[in-house]
Design a protein around this motif. Structure first.
Motif, PDB file in Angstrom:
ATOM      1  N   LYS A  78      -4.366   1.108   8.095  1.00  0.00           N
ATOM      2  CA  LYS A  78      -4.783   0.493   6.840  1.00  0.00           C
ATOM      3  C   LYS A  78      -5.981   1.206   6.212  1.00  0.00           C
ATOM      4  O   LYS A  78      -5.979   1.505   5.012  1.00  0.00           O
ATOM      5  CB  LYS A  78      -5.125  -0.982   7.077  1.00  0.00           C
ATOM      6  N   THR A  79      -6.997   1.518   7.001  1.00  0.00           N
ATOM      7  CA  THR A  79      -8.219   2.121   6.471  1.00  0.00           C
ATOM      8  C   THR A  79      -7.946   3.469   5.803  1.00  0.00           C
ATOM      9  O   THR A  79      -8.378   3.709   4.662  1.00  0.00           O
ATOM     10  CB  THR A  79      -9.254   2.314   7.593  1.00  0.00           C
ATOM     11  N   ASN A 123      -5.468   5.727  -1.425  1.00  0.00           N
ATOM     12  CA  ASN A 123      -5.072   5.063  -2.660  1.00  0.00           C
ATOM     13  C   ASN A 123      -6.209   4.940  -3.677  1.00  0.00           C
ATOM     14  O   ASN A 123      -5.981   4.555  -4.821  1.00  0.00           O
ATOM     15  CB  ASN A 123      -4.515   3.669  -2.355  1.00  0.00           C
ATOM     16  N   LEU A 124      -7.435   5.232  -3.264  1.00  0.00           N
ATOM     17  CA  LEU A 124      -8.557   5.161  -4.196  1.00  0.00           C
ATOM     18  C   LEU A 124      -8.497   6.276  -5.230  1.00  0.00           C
ATOM     19  O   LEU A 124      -8.752   6.070  -6.401  1.00  0.00           O
ATOM     20  CB  LEU A 124      -9.888   5.248  -3.436  1.00  0.00           C
ATOM     21  N   LEU A 148       0.839  -1.202   0.000  1.00  0.00           N
ATOM     22  CA  LEU A 148       0.000   0.000   0.000  1.00  0.00           C
ATOM     23  C   LEU A 148       0.878   1.258   0.000  1.00  0.00           C
ATOM     24  O   LEU A 148       1.724   1.426   0.882  1.00  0.00           O
ATOM     25  CB  LEU A 148      -0.920   0.019   1.218  1.00  0.00           C
ATOM     26  N   GLU A 154      -5.756   3.025   2.601  1.00  0.00           N
ATOM     27  CA  GLU A 154      -6.534   2.481   1.483  1.00  0.00           C
ATOM     28  C   GLU A 154      -7.404   3.557   0.849  1.00  0.00           C
ATOM     29  O   GLU A 154      -7.538   3.613  -0.382  1.00  0.00           O
ATOM     30  CB  GLU A 154      -7.399   1.314   1.964  1.00  0.00           C
ATOM     31  N   LYS A 155      -7.996   4.410   1.675  1.00  0.00           N
ATOM     32  CA  LYS A 155      -8.820   5.506   1.141  1.00  0.00           C
ATOM     33  C   LYS A 155      -7.983   6.454   0.286  1.00  0.00           C
ATOM     34  O   LYS A 155      -8.424   6.912  -0.773  1.00  0.00           O
ATOM     35  CB  LYS A 155      -9.465   6.272   2.285  1.00  0.00           C
TER      36      LYS A 155
END
Length: 273
Positions: free
Chosen positions: A238-239, A245-246, A214, A242-243
Motif C-alpha cells: 500500500k505505501t 499515485n501521487l 489504487l 500510494e507514493k
C-alpha cells in the motif's frame, strides 16, 4: 517273543523317523530365496504411480495465495458507477495477489508508461498499448464485468472488470463493447474492440491494474514484451503504491509547502531573538 521284538523295533524306528518327516514337510525349496527376491524387485513403491507433473501441480496450488471470498469480491461496492468504487475503504497494507492466470488484453508495444506526465500536469495511471481500430481486446484475468461506460473527456468507451484475485482492470478508448455488465468472463475472452475514443491522441488501449481502487503500475506485474506475468504472485504494498499515485507534481507542491513553512518558522524564530 520274536514277534514282540519285531513290533518293538518297528515302533522305535517310526518314532525316530517322525520328526524327520515333519521337518521335511515344512522345509522350503532351494529356489525360495531367489523367487522371494525377484518378487520384491518387481514391486513398485506407491509413489511410482503418481506422475511427477501432478505432484508439481499440487505443490504449485499449495503455494498460491488464498483467493478472497467470492461473495465478498462481487458483492461489496459492486453497484458503484465509478472507476474507483473503494473511496474511503480501509486498504490492506500488504497483500499477495495471484496473477498467474494473466492473458494479454492486446499484443503490441507499450507506447506510454505509468507515471506523472509533465506535459499534461497529471499522472497517467496505466499503460498505453498500440493497436489498430477494431482489434479485439481480451480480459486479462478470470472475472466479472462491472462497468461498460462512456466518458467523453477521459476514457472514452471503457470496460472495468473485477477479478477473482481481488484486482480490477480498466480498458479505455474502445470503439465497441462485446461483453456486458455482470457477465462472467475468462482470461483471454473477447470483451471489446480497440479504438480512439475519449481523451486520446491516437488509436491505442489504455490499460490499468487496480487493487482497492489504487492504480498499480502494470509493468510491475506484467512483462508486456513477452505477454506474461513477471511472477505468478505480485505482492501489493500500500505505501509504495500510494507514493506512485501521487505523481511528481503533487510531491513537488508538498515539498514547496514544506519549504515555505520551514522558512516562515525560521523567520519567526529570528524575530523573537
Amino acid at each position: 517273543m520274536q514277534l514282540f521284538k519285531k513290533t518293538l523295533a518297528i515302533f522305535a524306528a517310526t518314532m525316530i523317523l517322525m520328526p524327520v518327516a515333519a521337518n521335511a514337510q515344512y522345509k522350503l525349496p532351494r529356489n525360495h530365496n531367489k523367487q522371494h527376491n525377484e518378487l520384491l524387485a518387481s514391486q513398485k513403491p506407491m509413489a511410482a504411480d503418481i506422475k511427477v507433473a501432478n505432484v508439481l501441480r499440487y505443490m504449485s496450488e499449495l503455494s498460491k495465495p488464498e483467493l478472497p471470498d467470492q461473495d465478498e469480491i462481487y458483492g461489496e461496492y459492486w453497484a458503484s458507477q465509478s472507476v474507483n468504487p473503494y473511496v474511503g475503504v480501509t486498504i490492506p497494507e500488504v497483500k499477495d495477489l495471484d496473477v498467474s492466470g494473466f492473458y494479454p488484453p492486446i499484443l503490441g508495444p507499450v507506447t506510454s508508461g505509468f507515471g506523472y506526465r509533465p506535459r499534461f500536469g497529471r499522472i497517467h495511471r496505466g499503460v498505453d498499448i498500440s493497436l489498430h481500430i477494431g482489434d479485439t481486446i481480451r480480459a486479462a484475468f478470470d472475472g466479472k464485468v462491472r462497468l461498460t461506460r462512456f466518458e467523453k473527456k477521459g476514457y472514452g468507451y471503457y470496460v472495468v472488470i473485477r477479478h477473482d484475485n481481488g484486482m480490477e482492470t480498466v480498458y479505455g478508448h474502445l470503439s465497441k463493447f462485446i461483453a456486458k455488465p455482470d457477465q462472467r468472463v475468462k482470461a483471454g475472452e473477447p470483451i471489446a474492440l480497440g479504438g480512439n475514443t475519449g481523451r486520446s491522441t491516437g488509436p491505442h488501449l489504455h490499460f490499468e491494474t487496480r487493487y482497492y481502487g489504487l492504480a498499480i503500475n502494470p509493468q510491475l506485474i506484467i512483462d508486456f514484451e513477452n505477454g506474461v506475468p513477471i511472477k505468478d504472485v505480485f505482492t501489493f504494498n500500500k505505501t509504495s503504491v500510494e507514493k506512485s499515485n501521487l505523481g511528481r507534481g503533487r510531491v513537488a507542491k508538498k515539498s514547496t509547502r514544506a519549504k515555505s513553512r520551514a522558512t516562515a518558522s525560521r523567520k519567526k524564530s529570528s524575530r523573537k531573538r
